[in-house]
Motif scaffolding. Structure first.
Motif: not given
Lengths: 408, 408
Positions: B365-369
């Motif tokens: 995901x974009x936020x890396x989480x």
């Protein structure tokens, strides 16, 4: 006596505590005296905070689904009711919602709470029937042969031990020792239960460390050395509550979160402690696993015997209350080992609240590093049969209540 | 070409590596060219030490039982073959025992070994057919859509995450955050796979920390704060190989056992690191679980799809070898996602040995989480169906070979 009932769950969840809730709910719904079947959200906190929801508004399939859903679907808590103010509030809420039946599913802290509420109601002349339903993976409740939740945790942890044991058997030339940490703060029942995994000398576990057997570091080292020279490996199950001879835990946590809401010392690190001891003293590589709360929620491989008894205990609590019983907890009484037969009984809440049952010395081997056949005979019937959860897209499917909160 | 075959297992065990061995053995026994079906005890160490046993002397039921027995029934090793002396010894042993077929079930280190043995035999004019069978829970092998072992580890770890997630959901007023450590030294495939557990916003896991997404401590803290203010809890899956922005692991071990036989840094403590970070920075109580080798041996809830593909890969290796193929590894090629169709292919051992496959950025995901739907679409078919082990007295029953060692 006509009125509403309230059911609540408390303390650490188990794989089958929801089966007990299911027994309470389904039985309560059969009785005309019980006008509304309510749940307190998060145990006694739900009463104190008036977070009470109507189980009559849940789908019957969701209620049935409790049997195959782990943990506490009503919500749980670790809140210790102590103050007179709290107890007064609980009774006031019961009166406000016309609660006449209170079923508390939990361990000895919960039975203590139920007992005090019962006594207070009695002193105030408020007709209330409080019946406890036993729950604890720790199996340390007094007055009952065993506790719902225990059979499932040992079935699953024994399976983990068998499976990880085969990993060590395969990789012993590199990862020679494996340490698995079992829950159990004071009593070694859970760690002991992994002995069921052992059918053969080669099988894991090879050593079980129990809180009831003071940790003998030299004897332990000798035992590991001996295992390495015979089968070349060792799988060790260590109870988180394993203690030194002076009564201190082998691994106590320090810091801000070192004690929980009840003032109990938080443990952790017993496995790491043993791993490091082995690496330092025996000079072989060791691994460790901490299944933590995973072990107590394994509905996907829970004991069907345990699940059925959990349901039965919940159902029986309602039958007793409707018959006029109060201030009691349902117990499990073993009639025979082979064939295994178990029936329900009753114990006074106060007797349960103040008791704690440890693994008897005669069920621990002489050297303190394993259990005896007497224990195996006791434990084996409790793990028979498998709960089969619903599966959707390759994974279990659990229920979650909609929680229609009520006002009086 | 007439001669004996040898099958060996290497590296970390999986729930289904024995299914691959079963595929090799049962197929090999069908071919007249293959005169004896042997196993090397503990991977390549069994060749080097001439610890070779005759699978023809094992019960057919034991060989069939491989399908429902976890870990490596032939024994495994972490021995890295490097020296010319070792390779010469391997080939000498093969000649001595008239080994003409070599099936090595393992990861990229094993495929590298098989490749070098194949090249050496070729250079010396010794007719030998080396075919690799892929195995790794890490799913990081190049040239194959996925690896046997991966579907089972994520099915089981996702189930653990669901079950422990319900525990946190029940007890969030006390144990607010739970951290589960997933295996995966460099690649986040295993941690990512737990995303399958999430069917709903409420469901665990809520955060997944991956080696491919540099750990952003502030973003992480904000994410946890946000979860606490919405659903009141967080279940975090952390890959053991999660790294800081500078490429260092968030939790590196120190000391004598800090590196394994391959010089890989031994990890551990990623979960503990995150737990402590949460307690210190977010100021709520956190727990952690380290399923360790338990996660990769969960035959009691293994993926039937994975087990069948593992078997097929083993069987196909023999078919290829008998057809004259050497220096190749069997691969899995996805034909379609829905309906899921998968067939076997081939890749050069050298290409597998030198590759390593990471979770693609577009599946994070974009936020890396967390992971994206693209990853879910990839992973979901791999966990379908359940292996049902034999059960005896409430616990799985695994096979163990008698191991009749042979002399040339």
């Amino acid at each position: 006596m006509k009125g509403n009932c309230i059911v609540a769950q408390s303390g650490g969840p188990t794989a089958v505590i929801n089966a007990s809730a299911c027994g309470v709910i389904q039985e309560a719904m059969k009785h005309k005296e019980i006008t509304g079947v309510y749940a307190a959200h998060n145990g006694i906190l739900g009463v104190l905070n008036e977070r009470i929801f109507d189980l009559g508004k849940e789908e019957p399939a969701a209620i049935e689904g409790l049997k195959v859903s782990p943990a506490s679907a009503l919500g749980s808590c670790r809140y210790k009711v102590k103050s007179a103010e709290d107890f007064d509030k609980i009774l006031a809420v019961f009166k406000k919602y016309n609660i006449r039946y209170f079923f508390y599913i939990g361990g000895n802290d919960s039975q203590d709470t139920a007992d005090r509420v019962n006594n207070l109601a009695s002193a105030q002349g408020y007709e209330l029937r409080c019946v406890g339903v036993p729950k604890t993976i720790d199996n340390d409740l007094a007055c009952t042969d065993h506790c719902p939740g225990y059979g499932s945790v040992i079935k699953y942890l024994a399976t983990m031990t068998m499976e990880a044991g085969r990993d060590t058997e395969a990789l012993y030339t590199a990862d020679t020792v494996n340490v698995i940490e079992a829950m159990g703060r004071n009593a070694g029942w859970i760690a002991a239960g992994t002995a069921l995994a052992k059918r053969d000398e080669e099988d894991a576990p090879h050593i079980i460390l129990l809180p009831e057997a003071p940790f003998d570091a030299q004897g332990f080292k000798d035992k590991v050395d001996n295992l390495l020279s015979t089968i070349g490996r060792a799988v060790i199950v260590v109870s988180e509550g394993t203690k030194n001879g002076d009564g201190t835990y082998i691994a106590e946590q320090k810091g801000d979160f070192a004690k929980d809401a009840f003032g109990h010392t938080q443990l952790g690190g017993a496995a790491n402690y043993i791993k490091e001891l082995v690496e330092r003293e025996v000079k072989v590589k060791a691994r460790f696993a901490i299944p933590s709360t995973i072990q107590r929620n394994g509905i996907h491989f829970a004991s069907l015997t345990d699940s059925k008894e959990a349901y039965l205990a919940g159902k029986r609590a309602v039958e007793l209350a409707v018959q006029g019983v109060s201030g009691k907890m349902v117990t499990l009484e073993r009639v025979s080992d082979d064939p295994y037969l178990c029936r329900t009984g009753e114990a006074k809440l106060a007797d349960v609240a103040n008791g704690e049952k440890f693994l008897p010395r005669e069920w621990i081997s002489d050297d303190g590093f394993f259990v005896t056949d007497g224990f195996i005979k006791y434990a084996r019937p409790l793990i028979q049969g498998e709960v089969r959860p619903l599966i959707e897209d390759g994974l279990p499917k659990f229920i979650r209540f909609k929680k229609h909160f009520v006002t009086p």
